[in-house]
Design a protein around this motif. Sequence first.
Motif, short mmCIF file in Angstrom:
data_model
loop_
_atom_site.label_atom_id
_atom_site.label_comp_id
_atom_site.label_asym_id
_atom_site.label_seq_id
_atom_site.Cartn_x
_atom_site.Cartn_y
_atom_site.Cartn_z
N GLN A 90 0.81 -1.22 0.00
CA GLN A 90 0.00 0.00 0.00
C GLN A 90 0.85 1.27 0.00
OE1 GLN A 90 -2.19 -0.22 3.65
NE2 GLN A 90 -0.37 -0.17 4.94
N HIS A 91 2.17 1.14 0.00
CA HIS A 91 3.03 2.33 0.02
C HIS A 91 2.73 3.21 -1.19
CE1 HIS A 91 6.54 4.82 0.75
NE2 HIS A 91 6.84 4.72 -0.53
N THR A 92 2.62 4.52 -0.94
CA THR A 92 2.35 5.47 -2.03
C THR A 92 3.67 6.04 -2.53
OG1 THR A 92 0.19 6.08 -1.10
CG2 THR A 92 1.19 7.60 -2.68
N TRP A 93 3.92 5.84 -3.82
CA TRP A 93 5.14 6.34 -4.46
C TRP A 93 4.85 7.65 -5.19
CZ3 TRP A 93 9.90 3.90 -4.17
CH2 TRP A 93 9.90 2.61 -3.62
N ASP A 94 5.88 8.49 -5.27
CA ASP A 94 5.80 9.68 -6.10
C ASP A 94 6.23 9.27 -7.51
OD1 ASP A 94 5.09 11.80 -4.23
OD2 ASP A 94 7.03 11.41 -3.30
N VAL A 95 5.30 9.33 -8.45
CA VAL A 95 5.57 8.90 -9.82
C VAL A 95 5.68 10.13 -10.72
CG1 VAL A 95 4.75 7.52 -11.77
CG2 VAL A 95 4.33 6.75 -9.43
N LEU A 96 6.77 10.19 -11.50
CA LEU A 96 7.03 11.32 -12.38
C LEU A 96 6.62 11.01 -13.81
CD1 LEU A 96 10.62 12.14 -11.10
CD2 LEU A 96 8.57 13.49 -10.65
N PRO A 97 6.29 12.05 -14.59
CA PRO A 97 6.01 11.84 -16.02
C PRO A 97 7.31 11.56 -16.76
CG PRO A 97 6.00 14.17 -15.52
CD PRO A 97 6.13 13.47 -14.20
N GLU A 98 7.23 11.16 -17.99
CA GLU A 98 8.41 10.86 -18.78
C GLU A 98 9.32 12.08 -18.92
OE1 GLU A 98 11.01 8.41 -20.68
OE2 GLU A 98 9.09 7.80 -19.79
N HIS A 99 8.69 13.26 -19.03
CA HIS A 99 9.46 14.51 -19.11
C HIS A 99 9.25 15.26 -17.79
CE1 HIS A 99 10.13 13.95 -23.43
NE2 HIS A 99 8.87 13.57 -23.50
N TYR A 100 10.31 15.43 -17.03
CA TYR A 100 10.21 16.09 -15.73
C TYR A 100 11.34 17.11 -15.59
CZ TYR A 100 13.76 12.55 -14.74
OH TYR A 100 14.87 11.75 -14.79
N SER A 101 11.17 18.04 -14.67
CA SER A 101 12.13 19.12 -14.47
C SER A 101 13.14 18.78 -13.38
CB SER A 101 11.40 20.41 -14.07
OG SER A 101 10.42 20.76 -15.02
N VAL A 102 14.33 19.37 -13.49
CA VAL A 102 15.32 19.29 -12.43
C VAL A 102 15.93 20.68 -12.25
CG1 VAL A 102 15.92 16.86 -12.80
CG2 VAL A 102 17.16 18.64 -14.05
N CYS A 103 16.44 20.94 -11.05
CA CYS A 103 17.09 22.21 -10.78
C CYS A 103 18.37 22.32 -11.60
CB CYS A 103 17.40 22.31 -9.28
SG CYS A 103 18.39 23.75 -8.84
N ARG A 104 18.58 23.43 -12.30
CA ARG A 104 19.76 23.59 -13.15
C ARG A 104 21.05 23.70 -12.33
NH1 ARG A 104 21.94 28.58 -13.48
NH2 ARG A 104 20.79 30.33 -12.55
N ILE A 105 20.92 24.03 -11.04
CA ILE A 105 22.10 24.20 -10.20
C ILE A 105 22.54 22.89 -9.55
CG2 ILE A 105 23.04 25.38 -8.15
CD1 ILE A 105 21.18 27.70 -8.79
N CYS A 106 21.61 22.23 -8.89
CA CYS A 106 21.98 21.02 -8.14
C CYS A 106 21.47 19.74 -8.77
CB CYS A 106 21.48 21.12 -6.70
SG CYS A 106 19.68 21.21 -6.57
N ARG A 107 20.66 19.85 -9.83
CA ARG A 107 20.14 18.69 -10.56
C ARG A 107 19.16 17.86 -9.75
NH1 ARG A 107 20.40 19.99 -15.33
NH2 ARG A 107 20.08 17.81 -15.93
N GLU A 108 18.61 18.44 -8.68
CA GLU A 108 17.59 17.74 -7.90
C GLU A 108 16.21 18.05 -8.44
OE1 GLU A 108 19.53 17.23 -3.46
OE2 GLU A 108 17.91 18.66 -3.77
N LEU A 109 15.27 17.18 -8.10
CA LEU A 109 13.88 17.41 -8.47
C LEU A 109 13.32 18.58 -7.67
CD1 LEU A 109 12.78 13.67 -8.39
CD2 LEU A 109 13.11 15.05 -10.45
N PRO A 110 12.52 19.43 -8.29
CA PRO A 110 11.94 20.56 -7.55
C PRO A 110 10.77 20.13 -6.66
CG PRO A 110 11.21 20.61 -9.83
CD PRO A 110 12.20 19.48 -9.72
N PRO A 111 10.66 20.69 -5.44
CA PRO A 111 11.57 21.69 -4.90
C PRO A 111 12.86 21.05 -4.36
CG PRO A 111 9.85 21.23 -3.31
CD PRO A 111 9.52 20.44 -4.55
N CYS A 112 14.01 21.57 -4.78
CA CYS A 112 15.29 21.02 -4.35
C CYS A 112 15.61 21.51 -2.94
CB CYS A 112 16.40 21.42 -5.32
SG CYS A 112 16.76 23.19 -5.33
#
Length: 206
Positions: A90-112
Amino acid sequence: MYYRESRGKSGTRLEPGDIVVWEREPHHVIEIKERPADLWGERYETRWAEESKWRHATTRAEWVGRPLVYVLRPVDRPDAKPLHLIGPAQHTWDVLPEHYSVCRICRELPPCRHEVTERAVVDQMERTEALMAVQRGHCLSCGEYVTPRMNAARFPGPNLWRPDLGENSALFHARYSCSGDVAQYRKQWEARNERADEQLALDDRP
């Protein structure tokens, strides 16, 4: 953690190829496997024993809390060794679309982490500015005047948030909108008084 472009999806609905977030990084789902019954472990066996008492129509194979093995691999590292994670169905996962954004500075998913930190700093500055505008006799939460007829939460001793207002000046409205700050102040006030009591006991000499 909330990621702007993600949507929640339970473990039983995940499919190979889905992109999920783990440790703030995107991972491809390689495989989802049932955990063998003899390898559930004490934690899951205990939970099953407790829940099966009232989940009469549920079997071990259908139980939403049963352990699954989630096999993941970092999206940007296709040659990396797959991760094998064990978690409830039953764990809920965060699922991303095929095209997703990342922070240009640290390359983390927003919010970084940087964005979260910057937002926290701005919030704290705004909170401090609002608190410094509070006058004596006014609520430390909303800043409005507390009339003598109003129910209020009052804390004796030094004002922990505005020492410059003097002794016995910590005052809050006894209303729901101010209750969060009351609880926060009370926690700090009780901790301070406990430390004061301990110090008094240590210094107490016959």
